[in-house]
Design an enzyme around this catalytic site. Structure first.
Site, PDB file in Angstrom:
ATOM      1  N   LEU A 226      -1.244  -9.762 -12.190  1.00  0.00           N
ATOM      2  CA  LEU A 226      -1.941 -10.643 -11.201  1.00  0.00           C
ATOM      3  C   LEU A 226      -1.396 -10.029  -9.946  1.00  0.00           C
ATOM      4  O   LEU A 226      -1.494 -10.958  -8.863  1.00  0.00           O
ATOM      5  CB  LEU A 226      -1.763 -11.970 -11.276  1.00  0.00           C
ATOM      6  CG  LEU A 226      -2.333 -12.732 -12.796  1.00  0.00           C
ATOM      7  CD1 LEU A 226      -1.817 -14.200 -12.816  1.00  0.00           C
ATOM      8  CD2 LEU A 226      -3.560 -12.398 -13.063  1.00  0.00           C
ATOM      9  N   GLY A 230       2.216 -12.523 -10.061  1.00  0.00           N
ATOM     10  CA  GLY A 230       2.890 -12.379 -11.489  1.00  0.00           C
ATOM     11  C   GLY A 230       2.129 -11.768 -12.423  1.00  0.00           C
ATOM     12  O   GLY A 230       1.200 -11.058 -12.377  1.00  0.00           O
ATOM     13  N   ASP A 257       2.186   1.725 -12.756  1.00  0.00           N
ATOM     14  CA  ASP A 257       2.737   2.782 -13.858  1.00  0.00           C
ATOM     15  C   ASP A 257       4.218   2.300 -14.067  1.00  0.00           C
ATOM     16  O   ASP A 257       4.685   2.520 -15.193  1.00  0.00           O
ATOM     17  CB  ASP A 257       2.649   4.007 -13.234  1.00  0.00           C
ATOM     18  CG  ASP A 257       1.193   4.435 -13.107  1.00  0.00           C
ATOM     19  OD1 ASP A 257       0.349   3.968 -13.847  1.00  0.00           O
ATOM     20  OD2 ASP A 257       0.957   5.239 -12.255  1.00  0.00           O
TER      21      ASP A 257
HETATM   22  O1  RIB Z   1      -1.438   4.876 -10.671  1.00  0.00           O
HETATM   23  C1  RIB Z   1      -1.096   5.650  -9.736  1.00  0.00           C
HETATM   24  C2  RIB Z   1      -1.725   7.228 -10.078  1.00  0.00           C
HETATM   25  O2  RIB Z   1      -3.070   7.017 -10.238  1.00  0.00           O
HETATM   26  C3  RIB Z   1      -1.528   8.246  -9.094  1.00  0.00           C
HETATM   27  O3  RIB Z   1      -0.303   8.988  -9.211  1.00  0.00           O
HETATM   28  C4  RIB Z   1      -2.817   9.085  -9.361  1.00  0.00           C
HETATM   29  O4  RIB Z   1      -2.453  10.502  -9.697  1.00  0.00           O
HETATM   30  C5  RIB Z   1      -3.792   8.449 -10.253  1.00  0.00           C
HETATM   31  O5  RIB Z   1      -3.556   9.195 -11.586  1.00  0.00           O
END
Ligand code: RIB
Length: 307
Positions: A226, A230, A257
């Site tokens: 969110l 959070g 990521d």
């Molecule tokens: O989540 C970010 C990523 O989304 C970037 O590094 C870009 O390459 C896309 O894949």
């Protein structure tokens, strides 16, 4: 023993422009700084896991070009096993153009190129590394049939299957029912569940609906992210809210990521789901304090400095 995480996913080169705002339709704007970084949701997540102490294998495709060479060197520098990273003779390396605004918000266009040429056969050659991993980590910047094949191998061998369903798209039940941990944000959860999420109650409804769609044996957990509010954690037995950590944002690119790579690593180390989500929240917060996607993937020391 070092926890093992196998990542099947995209590897891109990010062309990053800082601008005071997004251009309007038909408008030309003069931007600020320009940088070229490695990126791609798959490679960013693999980097996060490696920096946080996992033994990481990456499965993917890059082009036979200078961008592909940059990515291969970056993978080597992170000690990521690249035996299953193919150089594609036909398609170039994946590219993302990213605009970052002063408040750290970003807009991204991805051109997947070689990433979309990964085949189920590529996955079969990496069968042992999926079967021997603690966690298989997937996203949606590579073909679904290959991800589904990887999930099948993982489930046959007791490897936890975690999917970050980004970028958003609807998915067949035959794939969703092989996922142990699903980590959508609210827009991805809307696409996957068909439930509009405009109130706190609707979030819970959508998370519970998704929890019923994924694999029912094993962890069977939806981690609904969110942003500044959070995470809503939905397991078969409880739905819990876990608050965010507030930091000064420089660039939000890659925060999701860092979250996914950290969550996979914490689970692979044997932590429980609540501890793992708290660690992942701290990793995501650490990532927004640094410009660039791969460069912002945190170390354990960086995470400790912000909690
Ligand atoms: O989540 C970010 C990523 O989304 C970037 O590094 C870009 O390459 C896309 O894949």
């Amino acid at each position: 023993m070092q926890p093992k995480v196998t990542v099947l996913g995209s590897a891109n080169i990010d062309l990053v422009i800082r601008a005071k705002r997004m251009p309007n339709k038909g408008e030309t704007l003069i931007g600020g700084a320009f940088d070229i970084f490695t990126g791609g949701k798959g490679f960013n997540q693999a980097t996060a896991a490696a920096r946080l102490g996992a033994d990481v294998t990456f499965i993917g495709r890059i082009g036979d070009d200078v961008f592909g060479e940059m990515l291969r060197s970056a993978m080597d520098a992170e000690n990521i096993d690249t035996r299953f990273v193919k150089t594609d003779a036909e398609s170039g390396t994946g590219i993302a153009t990213i605009v970052v605004e002063p408040d750290g918000d970003n807009s991204i266009i991805v051109v997947p190129r070689a990433n979309m040429c990964i085949t189920p056969k590529d996955i079969d050659t990496a069968e042992d590394s999926i079967a021997n991993a603690d966690v298989l980590l997937l996203q949606l910047e590579t073909p679904i049939d290959s991800s589904q094949r990887a999930a099948e191998i993982a489930r046959d061998n007791g490897t936890i299957v975690m999917l970050d369903p980004a970028p958003a798209r609807s998915l067949p039940d035959s794939f969703l029912d092989k996922i142990d941990i699903l980590t959508p944000n609210t827009s991805e959860a809307t696409v996957l569940s068909g439930h509009e999420i405009n109130t706190a109650e609707r979030r819970t409804v959508a998370a519970k609906a998704l929890q019923k769609q994924i694999a029912q044996d094993g962890l069977s957990t939806v981690v609904l992210t969110l942003g500044e509010q959070g995470v809503l954690l939905c397991t078969p037995s409880e739905t819990t809210h876990i608050p965010a950590i507030s930091v000064e944002a420089v660039d939000t690119t890659g925060a999701g990521d860092a979250f996914s790579g950290a969550l996979a690593t914490a689970l692979a180390k044997g932590n429980n789901i609540i501890e793992s989500v708290k660690f992942a929240i701290a990793a995501g917060a650490a990532a927004v304090t640094v410009l660039g996607a791969t460069p912002s993937m945190p170390t354990n020391e960086k995470i400790e400095s912000i909690v």
